[in-house]
Design a protein around this motif. Structure first.
Motif, PDB file in Angstrom:
ATOM      1  N   ILE A  13     -11.597 -14.655 -11.165  1.00 22.01           N
ATOM      2  CA  ILE A  13     -10.813 -14.896 -10.087  1.00 22.01           C
ATOM      3  C   ILE A  13      -9.852 -14.541  -9.249  1.00 22.01           C
ATOM      4  N   ILE A  14      -9.398 -13.503 -10.312  1.00 23.37           N
ATOM      5  CA  ILE A  14      -7.955 -12.794 -10.749  1.00 23.37           C
ATOM      6  C   ILE A  14      -8.477 -11.202  -9.421  1.00 23.37           C
ATOM      7  N   SER A  15     -10.221 -11.526 -10.124  1.00 23.82           N
ATOM      8  CA  SER A  15     -11.004 -10.016  -8.870  1.00 23.82           C
ATOM      9  C   SER A  15     -10.478  -9.859  -7.701  1.00 23.82           C
ATOM     10  N   LEU A  16     -10.794 -11.555  -7.585  1.00 23.00           N
ATOM     11  CA  LEU A  16     -11.129 -11.758  -6.318  1.00 23.00           C
ATOM     12  C   LEU A  16     -10.090 -11.917  -4.772  1.00 23.00           C
ATOM     13  N   VAL A  17      -9.045 -12.568  -5.960  1.00 26.59           N
ATOM     14  CA  VAL A  17      -7.340 -12.326  -5.072  1.00 26.59           C
ATOM     15  C   VAL A  17      -7.481 -11.398  -5.245  1.00 26.59           C
ATOM     16  N   VAL A  18      -7.122  -9.651  -5.771  1.00 29.55           N
ATOM     17  CA  VAL A  18      -7.166  -8.878  -5.761  1.00 29.55           C
ATOM     18  C   VAL A  18      -7.195  -8.506  -5.061  1.00 29.55           C
ATOM     19  N   LEU A  20      -8.975  -9.629  -2.040  1.00 32.27           N
ATOM     20  CA  LEU A  20      -8.529  -9.758  -0.281  1.00 32.27           C
ATOM     21  C   LEU A  20      -7.180  -9.571  -0.150  1.00 32.27           C
ATOM     22  N   ALA A  21      -6.771  -9.381  -1.508  1.00 39.40           N
ATOM     23  CA  ALA A  21      -5.086  -8.186  -0.763  1.00 39.40           C
ATOM     24  C   ALA A  21      -5.196  -7.706  -0.786  1.00 39.40           C
ATOM     25  N   ALA A  22      -5.927  -6.838  -1.398  1.00 39.58           N
ATOM     26  CA  ALA A  22      -5.842  -5.521  -0.949  1.00 39.58           C
ATOM     27  C   ALA A  22      -6.983  -4.839   0.456  1.00 39.58           C
ATOM     28  N   THR A  23      -8.067  -6.198   0.866  1.00 39.51           N
ATOM     29  CA  THR A  23      -8.728  -5.860   2.093  1.00 39.51           C
ATOM     30  C   THR A  23      -7.217  -6.274   3.653  1.00 39.51           C
ATOM     31  N   TRP A  24      -6.662  -7.067   3.231  1.00 36.53           N
ATOM     32  CA  TRP A  24      -5.757  -7.739   3.916  1.00 36.53           C
ATOM     33  C   TRP A  24      -4.783  -7.059   4.288  1.00 36.53           C
ATOM     34  N   LEU A  25      -4.323  -5.596   3.162  1.00 35.07           N
ATOM     35  CA  LEU A  25      -3.868  -4.762   3.142  1.00 35.07           C
ATOM     36  C   LEU A  25      -3.694  -3.722   4.509  1.00 35.07           C
ATOM     37  N   MET A  26      -4.886  -3.668   4.612  1.00 39.01           N
ATOM     38  CA  MET A  26      -6.081  -2.809   5.082  1.00 39.01           C
ATOM     39  C   MET A  26      -5.698  -3.050   6.534  1.00 39.01           C
ATOM     40  N   THR A  27      -5.446  -3.617   6.373  1.00 39.54           N
ATOM     41  CA  THR A  27      -4.635  -4.481   8.564  1.00 39.54           C
ATOM     42  C   THR A  27      -3.980  -4.376   9.171  1.00 39.54           C
ATOM     43  N   LEU A  28      -2.686  -4.100   7.606  1.00 41.08           N
ATOM     44  CA  LEU A  28      -1.385  -4.291   8.730  1.00 41.08           C
ATOM     45  C   LEU A  28      -1.201  -2.728   9.209  1.00 41.08           C
ATOM     46  N   ALA A 105      -2.677   1.805  -5.337  1.00 36.57           N
ATOM     47  CA  ALA A 105      -2.141   1.341  -6.551  1.00 36.57           C
ATOM     48  C   ALA A 105      -2.650  -0.114  -7.015  1.00 36.57           C
ATOM     49  N   VAL A 106      -2.505  -0.617  -5.396  1.00 36.99           N
ATOM     50  CA  VAL A 106      -2.965  -2.567  -5.686  1.00 36.99           C
ATOM     51  C   VAL A 106      -4.542  -1.845  -5.877  1.00 36.99           C
ATOM     52  N   ALA A 107      -5.675  -1.259  -5.566  1.00 33.63           N
ATOM     53  CA  ALA A 107      -6.903  -0.680  -5.218  1.00 33.63           C
ATOM     54  C   ALA A 107      -6.577  -0.391  -7.578  1.00 33.63           C
ATOM     55  N   ALA A 108      -6.436   0.064  -7.272  1.00 33.45           N
ATOM     56  CA  ALA A 108      -6.961   0.556  -9.361  1.00 33.45           C
ATOM     57  C   ALA A 108      -7.223  -0.819  -9.565  1.00 33.45           C
ATOM     58  N   PHE A 109      -4.998  -0.929  -9.461  1.00 32.92           N
ATOM     59  CA  PHE A 109      -5.277  -2.590 -10.509  1.00 32.92           C
ATOM     60  C   PHE A 109      -6.674  -3.573 -10.266  1.00 32.92           C
ATOM     61  N   GLY A 110      -7.149  -3.519  -9.099  1.00 34.82           N
ATOM     62  CA  GLY A 110      -8.661  -4.063  -8.818  1.00 34.82           C
ATOM     63  C   GLY A 110      -9.942  -3.726  -9.963  1.00 34.82           C
ATOM     64  N   ILE A 111      -9.351  -1.918  -9.819  1.00 34.65           N
ATOM     65  CA  ILE A 111     -10.510  -1.628 -10.677  1.00 34.65           C
ATOM     66  C   ILE A 111     -10.218  -1.487 -12.026  1.00 34.65           C
ATOM     67  N   VAL A 112      -8.622  -1.877 -12.711  1.00 37.86           N
ATOM     68  CA  VAL A 112      -8.654  -2.132 -14.074  1.00 37.86           C
ATOM     69  C   VAL A 112      -9.175  -3.790 -14.031  1.00 37.86           C
ATOM     70  N   VAL A 113      -8.937  -4.221 -13.134  1.00 40.25           N
ATOM     71  CA  VAL A 113      -8.991  -6.096 -13.606  1.00 40.25           C
ATOM     72  C   VAL A 113     -10.484  -6.455 -13.696  1.00 40.25           C
ATOM     73  N   ASN A 114     -11.220  -5.807 -13.417  1.00 38.14           N
ATOM     74  CA  ASN A 114     -12.814  -5.779 -12.971  1.00 38.14           C
ATOM     75  C   ASN A 114     -13.232  -4.981 -14.341  1.00 38.14           C
ATOM     76  N   VAL A 115     -12.828  -3.196 -14.692  1.00 42.82           N
ATOM     77  CA  VAL A 115     -13.496  -3.091 -16.278  1.00 42.82           C
ATOM     78  C   VAL A 115     -12.732  -4.171 -17.482  1.00 42.82           C
TER      79      VAL A 115
END
Length: 145
Positions: A13-18, A20-28, A105-115
C-alpha cells in the motif's frame, strides 16, 4: 493473518501511495515537462494502479496462494514506472535542478520501498513454506499413530 503478511500488504500500500504521489507530481506545471502529463492521463494511471494493487491485495487477504506472485509482477511494473519518472525528469524537463532532484528523490524512495517489499515477500514465502512443511509433518505423525 500472520505478522509477515500484514507487513507485506502494508508496504504494498505504501508503494501504491508513493507511486500515485509521484504520478501527480508529474502533472504540476512547475515540472516544465516538454510533453506535460495531463490530469486525465494521471487519473487514468491512478485508477489502473489502484485496480491492479487492489485486485492482488484482495487476493492476498483471501489467502489465494498465487496472489503474492501477482503482486510481485505489479510492483515490478510500477518500479519500472519510477525509473521512467527519473529519466523523464532529467531528459524531458526544463525544471530547475532542485525540482528534478525532488521528484527523482520521491521516485527513488518508491524504488527503495519496492525493494523492501520484495525482501518482505521473500521472508513471507519462507514462513509460509515452513508452515506448510510443519502441517505435512504433523499430518504424517498423526497417520502413524
Amino acid at each position: 493473518m500472520k505478522k509477515e503478511e500484514k507487513q507485506t500488504i502494508f508496504w504494498a500500500i505504501i508503494s501504491l501511495v508513493v507511486f500515485l504521489a509521484a504520478t501527480w507530481l508529474m502533472t504540476l506545471p512547475f515540472m516544465a515537462l516538454k510533453a506535460p502529463a495531463t490530469t486525465g492521463e494521471a487519473l487514468q494511471v491512478t485508477w489502473i494502479a489502484i485496480a491492479f494493487y487492489a485486485a492482488t491485495l484482495i487476493l492476498a487477504a483471501l489467502r489465494v496462494k498465487i496472489s503474492y506472485y501477482l503482486l510481485a509482477v505489479v510492483i515490478a511494473i510500477y518500479s519500472v514506472g519510477f525509473v521512467g519518472m527519473i529519466s523523464t525528469m532529467f531528459l524531458n524537463s526544463d525544471a530547475t535542478i532542485l525540482v528534478k532532484l525532488f521528484v527523482s528523490a520521491v521516485a527513488a524512495f518508491g524504488i527503495v520501498v519496492n525493494v523492501y517489499w520484495y525482501i518482505l515477500a521473500f521472508r513471507l514465502r519462507a514462513v509460509l513454506q515452513h508452515d506448510t512443511f510443519q502441517r505435512r509433518i504433523n499430518k504424517q505423525k498423526g497417520l502413524r499413530r
